[in-house]
Design an enzyme around this catalytic site. Structure first.
Site, PDB file in Angstrom:
ATOM      1  N   ASP A 181      19.817 -48.638  21.787  1.00 30.91           N
ATOM      2  CA  ASP A 181      19.698 -47.252  21.346  1.00 30.91           C
ATOM      3  C   ASP A 181      18.628 -47.175  20.262  1.00 30.91           C
ATOM      4  OD1 ASP A 181      19.967 -44.732  20.241  1.00 30.91           O
ATOM      5  OD2 ASP A 181      22.155 -44.762  20.229  1.00 30.91           O
ATOM      6  N   HIS A 216      13.134 -34.428  17.347  1.00 24.46           N
ATOM      7  CA  HIS A 216      13.441 -33.009  17.553  1.00 24.46           C
ATOM      8  C   HIS A 216      14.727 -32.809  18.364  1.00 24.46           C
ATOM      9  CE1 HIS A 216      11.341 -32.171  21.708  1.00 24.46           C
ATOM     10  NE2 HIS A 216      11.985 -33.310  21.710  1.00 24.46           N
TER      11      HIS A 216
END
Length: 354
Positions: free
Chosen positions: A240, A259
């Site tokens: 991850d 974002h």
């Protein structure tokens, strides 16, 4: 053959229409987006690759009903996507060409991702997101976007292909625009199939790379990096990218990832990068930057996609400066890249005694 790029395009909601008609044209955007998405899904642009064809011929080639297909083509042609010739056949326009699978600037998967399936459905729940703060995607599907991608393999393929479609153009522009040759190790967090990192390494033959991605993406990256001739200089890390931040990098790249998150999550990622990179590593954040004022900018609309699909948001330059500062970075400059992207270049703020 494609239609003349200079031919006038009749867009809905012209400046001389009454205000209520202009609002209607915006609210009825699905009348334009959905026919284009259907034509992309059917592969009509690819079927026109060898030249104009009659609607009946196209319908047989793509497995559609001639009447309905012709109506979608007519609607798309009214805004410059495809064009009807005097003999009734249809042909590609430059915009329609971008829907071809093999086009160098293809956006076919972007069109499909935005206008079909899970991400289309999430917009029907946007009001609940505005009222409650819950992700509209999660309201519509019962689970967050990235958890859904783990389960829906077919949509995940469209999503990941869409993310990759715009990276190639950006990578080709970024490599000669910013000198990365002084960085011995480039670390790309969430680097997808390796297009960006691989292109930079090709321009920097003395540098090495590290790419962090989910396990199934790492295997695709291995193939692409081999095609680019840099796999032997790249370490692939399956994990991850928000948690797994390799230490020792001289430059850290984060493209269109922050974002997707709220400020707290984005800040945690940036702080991990600050710790991993030490006192001298540069940070390159590739995102859209929301400008002030009422003018049109894609960032203001992409921000609504973030509102609908996850807990993320687009940020203005001052917001980025503040977020980076809280993580221990100083924003040095913002470099415009392939619209609507920009590159925010930041350096670590040296700690006292550091």
């Amino acid at each position: 053959m494609t239609a003349d790029a200079s031919a006038p395009i009749g867009l809905p909601g012209g400046p001389y229409d009454p205000p209520h008609v202009r609002v209607l044209s915006l609210a009825a955007a699905k009348w334009v987006s959905q026919p284009i998405a259907v034509l992309a899904s059917l592969g009509v642009a690819d079927a026109l690759g060898d030249g104009p064809r009659a609607v009946e011929d196209l319908a047989a080639a793509v497995g559609a009903r001639p009447g309905a297909l012709g109506r979608c083509l007519r609607a798309a042609a009214s805004v410059g996507v495809f064009a009807e010739r005097e003999d009734g056949t249809y042909e590609l326009t430059p915009m329609a060409g971008s829907l071809r699978v093999d086009a160098p600037d293809s956006i076919r998967n972007w069109v499909l991702m935005l206008n079909q399936g899970p991400m289309w459905d999430s917009f029907g729940k946007l009001e609940e997101a505005v009222r409650t703060g819950r992700s509209a995607f999660e309201v519509a599907h019962g689970r967050p976007l990235f958890e859904h991608l783990d389960k829906d393999v077919e949509f995940r393929g469209v999503y990941e292909s869409a993310m990759g479609e715009l990276t190639s153009e950006l990578a080709g522009e970024l490599a000669p625009a910013i000198d990365f040759s002084g960085y011995g190790t480039l670390v790309d967090l969430g680097g997808g199939d390796g297009e960006l990192l691989g292109t930079l390494l090709r321009h920097c033959p003395e540098s090495r790379g590290v790419l962090v991605e989910r396990p199934h993406v790492v295997e695709r990256a291995r193939v692409r990096l081999a095609e680019l001739g840099v796999v032997d200089r790249t370490r692939l890390v399956a994990g991850d990218a928000t948690e797994e931040v390799p230490s020792g990098g001289d430059a850290y790249l984060i493209k269109n990832m922050l974002h997707c998150f709220d400020d707290a999550t984005a800040l945690a990622v940036l702080r991990r990068v600050r710790e991993a990179g030490g006192e001298d590593a540069r940070l390159f954040v590739i995102e859209v930057v929301v400008p002030p004022g009422n003018g049109f900018h894609w960032a203001k609309l992409i921000d609504i996609e973030m509102l609908a699909d996850n807990d993320g948001r687009e940020r203005g330059e001052d917001e980025w400066r503040e977020l980076l500062g809280r993580a221990g970075f100083e924003l040095e400059r913002v470099v415009p890249a392939t619209p609507p992207q920009s590159v925010l270049i930041a350096r670590p703020v040296r700690r006292v005694g550091g």
